[in-house]
Design a protein around this motif. Sequence first.
Motif, PDB file in Angstrom:
ATOM      1  N   LYS A  27       1.469   7.133   2.926  1.00 59.79           N
ATOM      2  CA  LYS A  27       2.759   7.750   3.239  1.00 59.79           C
ATOM      3  C   LYS A  27       3.588   6.906   4.199  1.00 59.79           C
ATOM      4  CE  LYS A  27       1.934  12.529   2.243  1.00 59.79           C
ATOM      5  NZ  LYS A  27       1.923  13.885   2.688  1.00 59.79           N
ATOM      6  N   ASP A  28       2.940   6.109   5.046  1.00 57.25           N
ATOM      7  CA  ASP A  28       3.698   5.292   5.991  1.00 57.25           C
ATOM      8  C   ASP A  28       4.111   3.942   5.399  1.00 57.25           C
ATOM      9  OD1 ASP A  28       1.134   4.400   5.882  1.00 57.25           O
ATOM     10  OD2 ASP A  28       0.876   4.136   8.046  1.00 57.25           O
ATOM     11  N   GLY A  29       3.818   3.676   4.099  1.00 51.89           N
ATOM     12  CA  GLY A  29       4.346   2.499   3.420  1.00 51.89           C
ATOM     13  C   GLY A  29       3.443   1.293   3.401  1.00 51.89           C
ATOM     14  N   ASN A  30       2.175   1.414   3.792  1.00 47.08           N
ATOM     15  CA  ASN A  30       1.241   0.296   3.729  1.00 47.08           C
ATOM     16  C   ASN A  30       0.578   0.264   2.348  1.00 47.08           C
ATOM     17  OD1 ASN A  30       1.657  -0.606   6.357  1.00 47.08           O
ATOM     18  ND2 ASN A  30       0.199   0.882   7.158  1.00 47.08           N
ATOM     19  N   ILE A  31       0.484  -0.949   1.796  1.00 48.00           N
ATOM     20  CA  ILE A  31      -0.139  -1.098   0.477  1.00 48.00           C
ATOM     21  C   ILE A  31      -1.648  -0.975   0.649  1.00 48.00           C
ATOM     22  CG2 ILE A  31      -0.506  -2.677  -1.478  1.00 48.00           C
ATOM     23  CD1 ILE A  31       2.257  -3.869  -0.886  1.00 48.00           C
ATOM     24  N   MET A  32      -2.225   0.029  -0.045  1.00 49.26           N
ATOM     25  CA  MET A  32      -3.669   0.238   0.045  1.00 49.26           C
ATOM     26  C   MET A  32      -4.393  -0.253  -1.223  1.00 49.26           C
ATOM     27  SD  MET A  32      -3.865   4.355  -0.441  1.00 49.26           S
ATOM     28  CE  MET A  32      -5.543   4.390  -0.955  1.00 49.26           C
ATOM     29  N   TYR A  33      -3.630  -0.387  -2.317  1.00 54.80           N
ATOM     30  CA  TYR A  33      -4.202  -0.956  -3.545  1.00 54.80           C
ATOM     31  C   TYR A  33      -3.108  -1.766  -4.228  1.00 54.80           C
ATOM     32  CZ  TYR A  33      -5.457  -1.582  -8.375  1.00 54.80           C
ATOM     33  OH  TYR A  33      -5.692  -2.157  -9.595  1.00 54.80           O
ATOM     34  N   HIS A  34      -3.476  -2.946  -4.718  1.00 56.00           N
ATOM     35  CA  HIS A  34      -2.571  -3.787  -5.508  1.00 56.00           C
ATOM     36  C   HIS A  34      -3.431  -4.553  -6.496  1.00 56.00           C
ATOM     37  CE1 HIS A  34       0.444  -6.763  -6.630  1.00 56.00           C
ATOM     38  NE2 HIS A  34       1.361  -6.037  -5.981  1.00 56.00           N
ATOM     39  N   GLN A  35      -2.896  -4.843  -7.657  1.00 60.24           N
ATOM     40  CA  GLN A  35      -3.673  -5.589  -8.643  1.00 60.24           C
ATOM     41  C   GLN A  35      -3.973  -7.008  -8.164  1.00 60.24           C
ATOM     42  OE1 GLN A  35      -0.520  -4.683 -11.342  1.00 60.24           O
ATOM     43  NE2 GLN A  35      -0.187  -6.837 -11.851  1.00 60.24           N
ATOM     44  N   ASN A  36      -3.154  -7.504  -7.224  1.00 63.36           N
ATOM     45  CA  ASN A  36      -3.431  -8.787  -6.586  1.00 63.36           C
ATOM     46  C   ASN A  36      -3.905  -8.494  -5.159  1.00 63.36           C
ATOM     47  OD1 ASN A  36      -3.438 -11.346  -5.518  1.00 63.36           O
ATOM     48  ND2 ASN A  36      -1.421 -11.903  -6.309  1.00 63.36           N
ATOM     49  N   PRO A  37      -5.156  -8.688  -4.848  1.00 68.44           N
ATOM     50  CA  PRO A  37      -5.729  -8.260  -3.564  1.00 68.44           C
ATOM     51  C   PRO A  37      -5.065  -8.852  -2.327  1.00 68.44           C
ATOM     52  CG  PRO A  37      -7.472  -8.899  -5.092  1.00 68.44           C
ATOM     53  CD  PRO A  37      -6.180  -9.252  -5.739  1.00 68.44           C
ATOM     54  N   GLU A  38      -4.360  -9.962  -2.448  1.00 70.10           N
ATOM     55  CA  GLU A  38      -3.761 -10.583  -1.257  1.00 70.10           C
ATOM     56  C   GLU A  38      -2.631  -9.743  -0.656  1.00 70.10           C
ATOM     57  OE1 GLU A  38      -0.455 -13.835  -2.451  1.00 70.10           O
ATOM     58  OE2 GLU A  38      -2.385 -14.215  -3.427  1.00 70.10           O
ATOM     59  N   TYR A  39      -2.080  -8.793  -1.412  1.00 72.05           N
ATOM     60  CA  TYR A  39      -1.002  -7.940  -0.895  1.00 72.05           C
ATOM     61  C   TYR A  39      -1.523  -6.673  -0.213  1.00 72.05           C
ATOM     62  CZ  TYR A  39       2.007 -10.928  -3.729  1.00 72.05           C
ATOM     63  OH  TYR A  39       2.656 -12.008  -4.256  1.00 72.05           O
ATOM     64  N   ILE A  40      -2.786  -6.388  -0.298  1.00 71.71           N
ATOM     65  CA  ILE A  40      -3.352  -5.175   0.315  1.00 71.71           C
ATOM     66  C   ILE A  40      -3.242  -5.300   1.835  1.00 71.71           C
ATOM     67  CG2 ILE A  40      -5.466  -3.811   0.644  1.00 71.71           C
ATOM     68  CD1 ILE A  40      -6.240  -4.585  -2.218  1.00 71.71           C
ATOM     69  N   GLY A  41      -2.753  -4.241   2.469  1.00 71.73           N
ATOM     70  CA  GLY A  41      -2.549  -4.216   3.917  1.00 71.73           C
ATOM     71  C   GLY A  41      -1.119  -4.564   4.315  1.00 71.73           C
ATOM     72  N   MET A  42      -0.354  -5.190   3.413  1.00 72.60           N
ATOM     73  CA  MET A  42       1.032  -5.549   3.687  1.00 72.60           C
ATOM     74  C   MET A  42       1.893  -4.298   3.578  1.00 72.60           C
ATOM     75  SD  MET A  42       3.200  -8.432   1.540  1.00 72.60           S
ATOM     76  CE  MET A  42       2.214  -9.845   1.961  1.00 72.60           C
ATOM     77  N   THR A  43       3.013  -4.272   4.300  1.00 72.47           N
ATOM     78  CA  THR A  43       3.928  -3.127   4.147  1.00 72.47           C
ATOM     79  C   THR A  43       4.758  -3.317   2.885  1.00 72.47           C
ATOM     80  OG1 THR A  43       5.717  -4.120   5.405  1.00 72.47           O
ATOM     81  CG2 THR A  43       4.090  -2.837   6.652  1.00 72.47           C
ATOM     82  N   GLU A  44       5.233  -2.208   2.391  1.00 68.22           N
ATOM     83  CA  GLU A  44       6.024  -2.267   1.160  1.00 68.22           C
ATOM     84  C   GLU A  44       7.303  -3.065   1.375  1.00 68.22           C
ATOM     85  OE1 GLU A  44       7.878   0.719  -2.220  1.00 68.22           O
ATOM     86  OE2 GLU A  44       7.196   1.556  -0.324  1.00 68.22           O
ATOM     87  N   GLU A  45       7.913  -2.943   2.555  1.00 73.70           N
ATOM     88  CA  GLU A  45       9.148  -3.680   2.842  1.00 73.70           C
ATOM     89  C   GLU A  45       8.905  -5.187   2.824  1.00 73.70           C
ATOM     90  OE1 GLU A  45      10.489  -2.116   6.564  1.00 73.70           O
ATOM     91  OE2 GLU A  45      11.018  -0.183   5.685  1.00 73.70           O
ATOM     92  N   GLU A  46       7.793  -5.633   3.396  1.00 76.21           N
ATOM     93  CA  GLU A  46       7.463  -7.066   3.378  1.00 76.21           C
ATOM     94  C   GLU A  46       7.230  -7.542   1.933  1.00 76.21           C
ATOM     95  OE1 GLU A  46       5.051  -7.541   7.609  1.00 76.21           O
ATOM     96  OE2 GLU A  46       3.950  -6.980   5.798  1.00 76.21           O
TER      97      GLU A  46
END
Length: 199
Positions: A27-46
């Motif tokens: 809910k706070d906009g942090n990526i918790m799952y992505h098909q490319n693992p390097e984006y996990i933990g990044m914020t959606e805005e970034e």
Amino acid sequence: MISSALQESALQDSAYRDNIAIYLTTKDGNIMYHQNPEYIGMTEEEYLADKTYVEIKQPLDYFGWVEHVVIDTENMHNEVDKLYRQGIVIYILLLFVSCIIWNLIVHTILRPVNEIGEAMSEVKAGKENRMIDIRGTNEIWQLAEQYNEMVDALYEQKKETKRHYEEKTKSTELQSKAEQKALEPQIHAHSLCNTLNAI
């Protein structure tokens, strides 16, 4: 889930994976799952900062997550342009091949017509028994075969006419000689009588 179904179907292709991304955020906009693992933990805005995209969001209220499908429109446009250019090249190649096939078909159809025309010209110029070499079974070659039969018939008729003329001429000459021989004794007798009468 929607993401697993989409991944199993359309996103197996790497071109789609480059243009379409599916990920889950908290809910706070942090990526918790992505098909490319390097984006996990990044914020959606970034994650979306340097992209031109179309985004579809689906809240998963039970878990408190948000599912995102992001389509990178710039890459998609580039892919479409690439496909368009490839399509134009393929179209030009197909057009070129079609022209070659069309020329072959026209040449195949017109070759017997040209041969018939050449043969007629030669017959007109005096070559009486010019035949066409038949190399097919279609209607035009059948016409060429009929032409050969006509030329053969005309040639035979001309030979027959010539033979008949020669026979007639010979017969007339023989008749003329026979009449001349028959008249010679009468002419000599008449000449002799005239000479005797003159004495």
